[in-house]
Design a protein around this motif. Structure first.
Motif, PDB file in Angstrom:
ATOM      1  N   HIS A 495       0.805  -1.223   0.000  1.00 47.25           N
ATOM      2  CA  HIS A 495       0.000   0.000   0.000  1.00 47.25           C
ATOM      3  C   HIS A 495       0.837   1.271   0.000  1.00 47.25           C
ATOM      4  CE1 HIS A 495       1.218  -0.450   4.158  1.00 47.25           C
ATOM      5  NE2 HIS A 495       0.842   0.795   4.376  1.00 47.25           N
ATOM      6  N   ASP A 496       2.049   1.208   0.550  1.00 46.66           N
ATOM      7  CA  ASP A 496       2.857   2.407   0.746  1.00 46.66           C
ATOM      8  C   ASP A 496       4.057   2.482  -0.187  1.00 46.66           C
ATOM      9  OD1 ASP A 496       4.284   0.308   1.792  1.00 46.66           O
ATOM     10  OD2 ASP A 496       4.711   1.258   3.726  1.00 46.66           O
ATOM     11  N   ALA A 589      -3.433   0.670  -2.907  1.00 50.25           N
ATOM     12  CA  ALA A 589      -3.658   1.310  -1.604  1.00 50.25           C
ATOM     13  C   ALA A 589      -4.643   0.537  -0.751  1.00 50.25           C
ATOM     14  CB  ALA A 589      -4.154   2.741  -1.809  1.00 50.25           C
ATOM     15  N   ASN A 590      -5.524  -0.232  -1.370  1.00 49.44           N
ATOM     16  CA  ASN A 590      -6.582  -0.928  -0.634  1.00 49.44           C
ATOM     17  C   ASN A 590      -6.521  -2.439  -0.812  1.00 49.44           C
ATOM     18  OD1 ASN A 590      -8.166   1.466   0.378  1.00 49.44           O
ATOM     19  ND2 ASN A 590      -8.202   1.880  -1.824  1.00 49.44           N
ATOM     20  N   TYR A 618      -2.353  -5.480   4.730  1.00 47.86           N
ATOM     21  CA  TYR A 618      -3.553  -4.753   4.307  1.00 47.86           C
ATOM     22  C   TYR A 618      -3.522  -3.388   4.975  1.00 47.86           C
ATOM     23  CZ  TYR A 618      -8.381  -3.186   3.903  1.00 47.86           C
ATOM     24  OH  TYR A 618      -9.497  -2.423   3.654  1.00 47.86           O
ATOM     25  N   LYS A 619      -3.193  -2.379   4.200  1.00 49.14           N
ATOM     26  CA  LYS A 619      -3.073  -0.992   4.678  1.00 49.14           C
ATOM     27  C   LYS A 619      -1.978  -0.826   5.723  1.00 49.14           C
ATOM     28  CE  LYS A 619      -7.810   0.363   3.553  1.00 49.14           C
ATOM     29  NZ  LYS A 619      -9.077   0.949   4.012  1.00 49.14           N
ATOM     30  N   ALA A 620      -1.319  -1.912   6.067  1.00 49.27           N
ATOM     31  CA  ALA A 620      -0.163  -1.924   6.972  1.00 49.27           C
ATOM     32  C   ALA A 620       0.281  -3.377   7.065  1.00 49.27           C
ATOM     33  CB  ALA A 620      -0.522  -1.395   8.357  1.00 49.27           C
ATOM     34  N   GLY A 803      -1.988   0.302  11.746  1.00 45.27           N
ATOM     35  CA  GLY A 803      -2.351   1.273  10.714  1.00 45.27           C
ATOM     36  C   GLY A 803      -3.830   1.205  10.406  1.00 45.27           C
ATOM     37  N   GLY A 804      -4.154   1.155   9.115  1.00 46.16           N
ATOM     38  CA  GLY A 804      -5.554   1.089   8.706  1.00 46.16           C
ATOM     39  C   GLY A 804      -6.099  -0.301   8.616  1.00 46.16           C
ATOM     40  N   GLY A 805      -5.278  -1.322   8.934  1.00 48.33           N
ATOM     41  CA  GLY A 805      -5.691  -2.701   8.769  1.00 48.33           C
ATOM     42  C   GLY A 805      -5.892  -3.429  10.086  1.00 48.33           C
TER      43      GLY A 805
END
Length: 1013
Positions: A495-496, A589-590, A618-620, A803-805
């Motif tokens: 993602h990053d 990103a997702n 996943y997002k991190a 993170g977002g995951g």
């Protein structure tokens, strides 16, 4: 060193070396083609009067564009200068009656807040427009035309009224930077003086290339300044990295020479020639033995590129007295040969040993080569014949041979005696280095992972293709695998912009120049549209500096074809290297990315003991490949980072096992290791399926739009005293891409373990953050270990957030498993016993418990030590270092010769921001026959695994459902099966039984998988 005897018969090059210079990587035509594309305006700008004109295809703002992007010049109130720039707020949006792109043309006076003159210009989007602008300091006039129509302008007076004279102004602080929005195109740029004499013109301008040029010039100017400020011979240490040509990094040494020579070739600016020769002075005075093969290889490559690209200039200049005597050309050729032949007193540090193996050189007036040609293929270790065959797979010799070859190919016209060693080098490429990569990277993957897997293969191939005459057939050394090298990075992008931390992991980002090389190599060789789009949309688009684009355009001047990533399947198996990359979408990103690794061989260097391991992002990073790459060969590297305990795989601890290399004994993590007859640095033959270093690796792989199934056999990676070598550790992974019962991917992992000594196995999961559970309590055991207090029969589910995951990990097997978490930065206030960074010896307690391992004591007992990591200069991100690991074991050791099974369900979700356990998809273990492991997921999908080693002819289980979807694995490949379901006392009895082909049967795939909706 003795130089005796003649070389044996030489292998011939496939074509003659080209005559003339420059010829390495690029020729004069290459430089000439690039020059007109660059915004390299003359240094003398017509400040008192002149004009510019340009055609611009205006575009709407891209998210990556700068605010108020300049087109020419820069906004600056501290200069006498003018600019043309976008003003974002002037843009009239799509659908409006007067849709337009707004610009501002401004003339600025140093130190004054008011403009000398300013005007607004509105252009139609996606339509070519012509802007003409002239200025005259004598007449105090500015004329601006857009598409031939005059736009009103003025010239400010001293007080802004007609009562005072015009301000006296010249553009003596003009910035001549030409830029655009990312998607804009410019053509027919012209700069003229006040008399109409054209001073510079460019038929076409590329926004990205312009930005790259300015970044490149800024970097080169910085290097020139640093290098010229350094003394010829440093009198003290340390010196700036750019000046450390004695013991510095080969990459930095070579890159500096390449950049300086290229800057001169593209501009003709004497400043860059002087800088290049100043740098060459430092190379020439450095003793040839300095730095070993690492640094000396960099110096030879650097001297070679300077010799070739600055050949004419070096022949007419004499070196300074402090450097030596004679011309730069003659002394550089002499130093190239001397550095290759230098004897450091440490054989492995000699550059010629990387070329010839352990033997002297044979040097005469007609030959500069190995005393004997080294053995390239089928090398027998028991014989004394020289060879570097054990370094074709890993180690420094590939880079060392490449750097030496740059130097030799540069000077061969004037020094034909080096031709025999060039032929030796070519044989290494053809029969060794590239043959090894053809085997390992047959699909593009690499056993060392992503950081060391990315290499300058395209540039190394270009060296030969540019230096040797074109034979009129396919490019030299071309093979199908070369264009596939970019694909692990296409599939493995997170993602990053980073990649999974497989193997030794220095900071590796998608914007890196080596990844750009791989993409461009695929485009140049095969016109690969996916590689072209990946390069444009993900490599170039994420760069903070575009300086590398100048070299890329010089070496690979190709048009970029495009093909959608969506044209690819969502998973790929990279054979031999053993990587299986699985994702649910190309929306990076997702996306959920699951990486599974089970390599077909084992080797030392930068490969880890990580067979049958996996990571999940996943997002991190949610499940990590942990540890810190702080220094190759450090105590942390040997005892934790490279070891199985740092990875999401299995451990089988045997207190009698010893993990030794030479005289050194390392931690007993219960994991994988080198055991005789395995070699640390194997040959191509030794990693073949019948070689001693062979592993089974990936044994099953199947991908469909709904799922990816893969199976790895890592049995041979462990000691034969612990595991059955045929089926000791087989891991099955089922990645459900978009299950109907869960909003994100769900992964099922089923392991079968067959131990020889009734030794219990430990299943590992590594996380960045402290995992949470619904266990009744947590008992601190010391040494950073905490026992989760699950009750018998209680679901064992942990929640991992980062993170977002978020991830829920549910242990289905072993039944009533023991779950322990280990790590963190504190442990009951007492911390963990540490390891001394310098000596590796035991040290006092400290707060860090992230890297604990068992270390054997003098009395044969074991104590836990945190294998402390030093600060790292190679890995700038701590994202994958990890802080916690989960250890799952059975409540009791297995019976002798009895298999153990582990079954886990891993479900991805968006981070809910909570602090406690999160909901997980339902996962129910079903009653089944002895050979069948049956799981009901989400109350609707039956997932079946084979508990036996042999493919199953029959599977039986009992479900609460009378019907439903089935995914069965471990079946006979290509066989037909009949599926039945009948009422039973506790539900419905299901059977999947091999049968003759018929209308009511279902055929398993060639991978032994059967999916029935």
């Amino acid at each position: 060193m003795l130089f005796l005897l003649a070389s044996s018969a030489m292998a011939q090059l496939p074509a003659p070396v080209k005559q003339g210079h420059p010829r390495l990587f690029a020729n004069q035509a290459s430089f000439d083609a690039l020059k007109p594309q660059l915004p390299n305006l003359p240094a003398a700008f017509p400040a008192a009067g002149g004009s510019i004109s340009l055609d611009l295809l205006a575009k709407r703002k891209d998210p990556l564009d700068n605010v108020n992007q300049a087109v020419f010049g820069e906004f600056s109130s501290t200069r006498n200068a003018f600019f043309i720039r976008h003003v974002d707020s002037y843009d009239v949006p799509v659908g409006a009656a007067a849709e337009s792109i707004g610009f501002q043309v401004g003339f600025q006076v140093n130190g004054q807040p008011q403009y000398l003159s300013v005007a607004r210009v509105d252009l139609k989007p996606d339509v070519w427009s012509t802007i003409q602008l002239s200025w005259n300091s004598q007449t105090h006039k500015i004329i601006l035309k857009v598409n031939g129509i005059v736009v009103p302008t003025g010239w400010r007076t001293v007080d802004g009224t007609g009562a005072t004279a015009p301000i006296e102004w010249k553009a003596d602080g003009q910035i001549t930077r030409i830029a655009m929005r990312r998607n804009e195109t410019m053509r027919n740029f012209r700069l003229s003086d006040s008399g109409g004499q054209e001073l510079w013109q460019a038929p076409a301008m590329d926004a990205l290339l312009n930005n790259a040029w300015y970044d490149f010039v800024e970097r080169v100017n910085g290097r020139v300044a640093t290098i010229q400020a350094c003394p010829l011979i440093p009198v003290s240490q340390p010196v700036p990295d750019l000046c450390n040509v004695a013991t510095g990094s080969r990459g930095t040494i070579y890159e500096s020479a390449q950049m300086l020579a290229m800057a001169y070739r593209l501009t003709g600016n004497a400043k860059y020639l002087d800088g290049a020769l100043n740098y060459l002075d430092k190379l020439l005075v450095t003793p040839p033995v300095s730095g070993g093969e690492w640094s000396s290889g960099g110096r030879v490559g650097a001297m070679g590129i300077l010799y070739d690209w600055l050949f004419a200039e070096m022949g007419t200049r004499t070196v300074p007295d402090a450097v030596g005597f004679g011309s730069y050309r003659d002394l550089t050729a002499q130093r190239i040969k001397e550095t290759i032949a230098a004897d450091t007193g440490k054989g492995y540090e000699n550059l010629y040993v990387s070329m010839c193996g352990y033997q002297p050189l044979y040097i005469t007036s007609t030959s500069f080569d190995c005393k004997k040609k080294p053995v390239y293929e089928q090398w027998d270790r028991s014989e004394s014949k020289p060879s570097i065959a054990n370094f074709y797979i890993s180690g420094h010799p590939f880079s060392a041979v490449n750097n030496a070859t740059v130097g030799l190919l540069a000077i061969v016209d004037e020094h034909p005696e080096v031709l025999p060693m060039i032929e030796t080098s070519y044989a290494h490429y053809e029969k060794g280095f590239l043959a090894a990569r053809a085997l390992i990277s047959v699909d593009g993957g690499h056993h060392m992972g992503f950081a060391y897997g990315v290499s300058s293969i395209p540039e190394r191939l270009l060296l030969w293709r540019s230096a040797l005459e074109n034979t009129g057939t396919a490019p030299l050394l071309q093979a199908d695998w070369q264009s596939r090298l970019i694909y692990p990075y296409i599939y493995g992008l997170r993602h990053d912009g980073s990649f999974p931390a497989s193997g030794d992991n220095f900071t590796t980002h998608v914007s890196g120049s080596l990844i750009g090389q791989l993409a461009l190599g695929a485009v140049a060789d095969t016109g690969d549209g996916v590689a072209g789009k990946f390069y444009r949309d993900h490599v170039l688009a994420t760069r903070s500096s575009h300086a590398a684009l100048i070299m890329e355009r010089l070496l690979w001047p190709v048009q970029l074809p495009t093909a959608a990533l969506e044209s690819l399947e969502l998973s790929r198996h990279f054979r031999t290297s053993g990587q299986v990359l699985m994702r649910d979408t190309w929306d990076y990103a997702n996306a959920t990315l699951l990486e599974f690794k089970s390599t077909s061989f084992i080797a030392e260097n930068h490969q880890h003991f990580d067979q049958n391991s996996f990571t999940l992002n996943y997002k991190a990073p949610l499940l990590l490949d942990t540890g810190l790459y702080e220094e190759y060969g450090s105590s942390h590297w040997w005892n934790y980072y490279t070891r199985s305990i740092a990875h999401n795989t299995l451990l089988i601890f045997d207190k009698n096992e010893r993990f030794t290399r030479g005289e050194n004994e390392f931690s007993n993590d219960g994991g994988q290791w080198f055991y005789a007859p395995k070699q640390g640095y194997p040959t191509i033959e030794e990693i073949s399926p019948v070689g001693p270093n062979a592993l089974d690796g990936i044994v099953r792989y199947e991908n469909t739009p709904q799922y990816t199934y893969t199976s790895g056999n890592a049995s041979k990676a462990y000691a034969s005293s612990k595991l059955d070598m045929a089926n000791g550790f087989v891991r099955n992974v089922l990645f459900l891409r978009s299950p109907s019962f869960w909003g994100k991917p769900v992964t099922v992992v089923f392991d079968s373990v067959r131990s020889k000594q009734a030794l219990p196995a430990t299943f590992l999961l590594h996380t960045a953050k402290d995992p949470v559970s619904a266990a009744a309590g947590v008992a601190a055991l010391g040494n950073g270990q905490y026992q989760l207090g699950y009750q018998p029969g209680q679901e064992r589910i942990v929640t991992i957030r980062n993170g977002g995951g978020m991830l829920t990990a549910q242990t289905i097997l072993p039944l009533n498993a023991s779950v322990r978490k280990v790590g963190g930065a504190q442990e009951g206030g007492n911390g963990c016993a540490q390891t001394d960074l310098a000596t590796g010896a035991a040290a006092g307690n400290g707060a860090d418990c992230r890297f604990t391992v068992r270390r054997r004591q003098a009395d044969g007992s074991y104590l836990w030590r945190n294998q402390t990591a030093a600060a790292s200069a190679q890995q700038s991100s701590s994202t994958d270092v990890g802080a916690w690991r989960l250890e799952v074991t059975a409540p009791a050791a297995p019976a002798l010769n009895a298999p153990e099974y582990f079954l886990h369900v891993l479900a991805v979700a968006d981070n809910d921001g909570g602090a406690g356990p999160a909901a997980a998809p339902s996962a129910t273990r079903l009653p089944a026959a002895a050979n069948t492991e049956a799981l009901l997921l989400g109350g609707q999908l039956h997932v079946l695994f084979n508990r036996d080693a042999a493919p199953a002819a029959r599977m039986d289980w009992v479900s609460t459902l009378a019907s439903g979807a089935v995914i069965a694995t471990g079946l006979k490949p290509g066989a037909h099966y009949a599926l039945t379901s009948a009422p039973a006392a506790s539900g419905y009895a299901w059977s999947l039984v091999e049968a003759a082909a018929g209308s009511g049967t279902h055929a398993s795939s060639d991978q032994g998988v059967l999916s029935i909706d």
